[in-house]
Design a protein around this motif. Structure first.
Motif, mmCIF file in Angstrom:
data_model
loop_
_atom_site.group_PDB
_atom_site.id
_atom_site.type_symbol
_atom_site.label_atom_id
_atom_site.label_comp_id
_atom_site.label_asym_id
_atom_site.label_seq_id
_atom_site.Cartn_x
_atom_site.Cartn_y
_atom_site.Cartn_z
ATOM 1 N N PRO A 198 4.243 -7.213 5.804
ATOM 2 C CA PRO A 198 3.145 -7.444 6.761
ATOM 3 C C PRO A 198 3.590 -7.296 8.216
ATOM 4 C CG PRO A 198 3.114 -9.100 5.038
ATOM 5 C CD PRO A 198 4.389 -8.351 4.876
ATOM 6 N N THR A 202 2.390 -4.149 10.683
ATOM 7 C CA THR A 202 1.661 -4.462 11.915
ATOM 8 C C THR A 202 2.370 -3.906 13.142
ATOM 9 O OG1 THR A 202 0.834 -6.499 10.907
ATOM 10 C CG2 THR A 202 0.712 -6.330 13.293
ATOM 11 N N LEU A 205 2.056 -0.169 13.359
ATOM 12 C CA LEU A 205 0.757 0.235 13.895
ATOM 13 C C LEU A 205 0.729 0.106 15.407
ATOM 14 C CD1 LEU A 205 -2.154 1.140 13.382
ATOM 15 C CD2 LEU A 205 -2.768 -1.260 13.105
ATOM 16 N N PHE A 206 1.274 -0.992 15.938
ATOM 17 C CA PHE A 206 1.303 -1.190 17.387
ATOM 18 C C PHE A 206 2.148 -0.108 18.061
ATOM 19 C CE2 PHE A 206 0.544 -6.039 16.899
ATOM 20 C CZ PHE A 206 -0.804 -5.789 16.712
ATOM 21 N N TYR A 278 -5.376 3.147 10.415
ATOM 22 C CA TYR A 278 -5.663 1.723 10.194
ATOM 23 C C TYR A 278 -5.994 1.397 8.747
ATOM 24 C CZ TYR A 278 -7.946 -2.804 10.419
ATOM 25 O OH TYR A 278 -8.311 -4.096 10.187
ATOM 26 N N LEU A 281 -3.072 0.554 6.565
ATOM 27 C CA LEU A 281 -2.290 -0.644 6.877
ATOM 28 C C LEU A 281 -3.142 -1.911 6.911
ATOM 29 C CD1 LEU A 281 -0.131 0.843 9.786
ATOM 30 C CD2 LEU A 281 0.486 0.639 7.376
ATOM 31 N N GLN A 282 -4.417 -1.781 6.553
ATOM 32 C CA GLN A 282 -5.337 -2.906 6.713
ATOM 33 C C GLN A 282 -4.913 -4.116 5.895
ATOM 34 O OE1 GLN A 282 -9.358 -2.004 5.631
ATOM 35 N NE2 GLN A 282 -10.199 -3.892 6.437
ATOM 36 N N TYR A 284 -2.061 -5.198 5.183
ATOM 37 C CA TYR A 284 -0.946 -5.908 5.812
ATOM 38 C C TYR A 284 -1.309 -6.416 7.206
ATOM 39 C CZ TYR A 284 1.695 -3.390 2.231
ATOM 40 O OH TYR A 284 2.146 -2.869 1.056
ATOM 41 N N PHE A 285 -2.289 -5.763 7.827
ATOM 42 C CA PHE A 285 -2.557 -6.034 9.241
ATOM 43 C C PHE A 285 -3.088 -7.445 9.456
ATOM 44 C CE2 PHE A 285 -5.218 -5.838 13.065
ATOM 45 C CZ PHE A 285 -4.283 -5.362 13.971
ATOM 46 N N SER A 287 -2.670 -10.269 7.816
ATOM 47 C CA SER A 287 -1.631 -11.308 7.785
ATOM 48 C C SER A 287 -0.571 -11.065 8.840
ATOM 49 C CB SER A 287 -0.982 -11.358 6.405
ATOM 50 O OG SER A 287 -0.409 -10.107 6.064
ATOM 51 N N GLY A 288 -0.349 -9.799 9.183
ATOM 52 C CA GLY A 288 0.696 -9.486 10.151
ATOM 53 C C GLY A 288 0.375 -9.919 11.557
ATOM 54 N N VAL A 289 -0.905 -9.877 11.952
ATOM 55 C CA VAL A 289 -1.258 -10.253 13.324
ATOM 56 C C VAL A 289 -1.095 -11.743 13.564
ATOM 57 C CG1 VAL A 289 -2.848 -8.337 13.690
ATOM 58 C CG2 VAL A 289 -3.696 -10.463 12.677
#
Length: 296
Positions: A198, A202, A205-206, A278, A281-282, A284-285, A287-289
Motif C-alpha cells: 500500500p 501510493t 502514484l505520487f 489510478y 493502484l486504487q 492500495y491507494f 489504505s496507503g494515503v
C-alpha cells in the motif's frame, strides 16, 4: 393512538454529520469535475457551438477533428512517448532510492538522527532556481533527460512517510527473520516490501503524477524540441494557439479546427494517460494515503 418514538423521527448527530459530509464532498467533486468536463466537451464540439458559447459540460455537434489533427502531429506523439518512458523511469528510480534510504533509517542506525536532520533541512532550505540552473549547466545536463531525473529523484517528505510506515511493521517478524539468519537485503525483499505494497503503490502514484505534470524543470533545462515532454509541448500548443497556429502546421491544415478546440484536445491528450494509472493502484491507494495518520 400510538405515541411517536422521537428516536425514529429525529436523526442522530452522527447521521446529520454524515449527511453534511456527503453534501460537501459532492459539491467538491462537482467543482473538480466541471472544468475537466468542460475541456473535454470543448475538444469534441463543433466550431459553431464553440464560437457561440453554447458548450458547457456536454459536447454539442460532436466532432473528432481536433484529435485527428493531434494524432497526425508527430511531435505530439513523440512527446507523449517520451513522457511515458520518462515517468516510468523516474518512478522506478525514485522508489528504489526512497526504499534504500528509508529502510536503514527506519531502524536504529548509527548517526540516523543526524542524517534525518540533513534530509529534513533540504525540505525548508534550498539554493534557489538560479543556483540549480548553474549546477545543471555545470554538470552538462542541459538538453539531457538526466536534468529531469536526477535533481528530484528523492522526495524527502515521501521518504519520511515510508520511514513511518516501515516502523509500524511488526518488529517481532523482522527479529525472527534476523534470528533465522536472514540478511538485511533478503529481509527487505522477501518480508518488508511485500508487506509495504500500500505504501509503495501510493508513493509510486505520487512520484508518477509529479513527474508527469512536471513543467518548470523542462522549461529551464530543455531547449531541444525533440526532448520536449508532454507538458512542455502542451505549453507550446497553448502559446502557439494565440497565433492561430497551435500545432505549428503549415498551409490550411488547421483551418477547419479552432485554436480553442486544439488546446482543449491537447489538454485531454496530456491528462488522460496519467488518469488511467489510478484504477490500477486504487485498491492500495485508499489504505496507503492513511500512512502515518495514526500513531500508536
Amino acid at each position: 393512538m400510538k405515541a411517536i418514538n422521537p428516536r425514529r423521527t429525529v436523526p442522530s448527530a452522527a447521521g446529520v454529520f454524515e449527511l453534511i459530509n456527503i453534501g460537501i464532498i459532492t459539491v467538491l467533486v462537482i467543482l473538480c469535475l466541471a472544468p475537466l468536463l468542460h475541456i473535454a466537451s470543448m475538444s469534441l464540439s463543433s466550431n459553431r457551438t464553440i464560437l457561440s458559447g453554447e458548450v458547457t459540460v456536454f459536447p454539442l455537434e460532436i466532432n473528432f477533428e481536433a484529435y485527428r489533427k493531434i494524432f497526425q502531429d508527430a511531435s505530439m506523439i513523440r512527446s507523449l512517448l517520451l513522457s511515458l518512458g520518462l515517468t516510468a523511469s523516474y518512478t522506478a528510480l525514485s522508489m528504489l532510492m526512497t526504499v534504500f534510504a528509508a529502510y536503514p533509517l527506519s531502524k536504529r542506525l548509527k548517526g540516523g538522527k543526524f542524517i534525518m536532520f540533513l534530509i529534513v533541512f533540504t525540505m525548508f532550505f534550498s539554493g534557489g532556481t538560479i543556483p540549480d540552473y548553474l549546477l545543471i549547466r555545470g554538470l552538462h545536463l542541459t538538453n539531457h533527460l538526466g536534468s529531469l531525473l536526477l535533481p528530484a529523484m528523492i522526495n524527502p517528505f515521501f521518504m519520511i512517510i515510508l520511514i513511518t510506515f516501515l516502523r509500524s511493521l511488526p518488529g517481532g517478524l523482522l527479529e525472527a527473520a534476523e534470528i533465522d539468519g536472514s540478511s538485511h537485503f533478503r529481509t527487505l525483499t522477501r518480508i518488508v516490501l511485500p508487506l509495504s505494497l500500500p505504501a509503495l503503490a501510493t508513493l509510486s502514484l505520487f512520484y508518477a503524477v509529479g513527474r508527469w505534470n512536471g513543467f518548470m524543470d523542462a522549461l529551464m533545462y530543455i531547449t531541444d524540441p525533440k526532448l520536449y515532454p508532454i507538458q512542455l509541448k502542451l505549453y507550446q500548443v497553448v502559446m502557439n494557439s494565440m497565433t492561430n497556429d497551435p500545432l505549428s502546421m503549415q498551409g490550411d491544415q488547421v483551418v477547419s479546427v479552432l485554436p480553442e478546440s486544439i488546446k482543449a484536445a491537447s489538454i485531454m491528450f496530456a491528462t488522460v494517460p496519467i488518469l488511467l494509472v489510478y484504477p490500477w493502484l486504487q485498491k492500495y491507494f485508499i489504505s496507503g494515503v492513511m500512512i502515518g495518520a495514526v500513531k500508536e
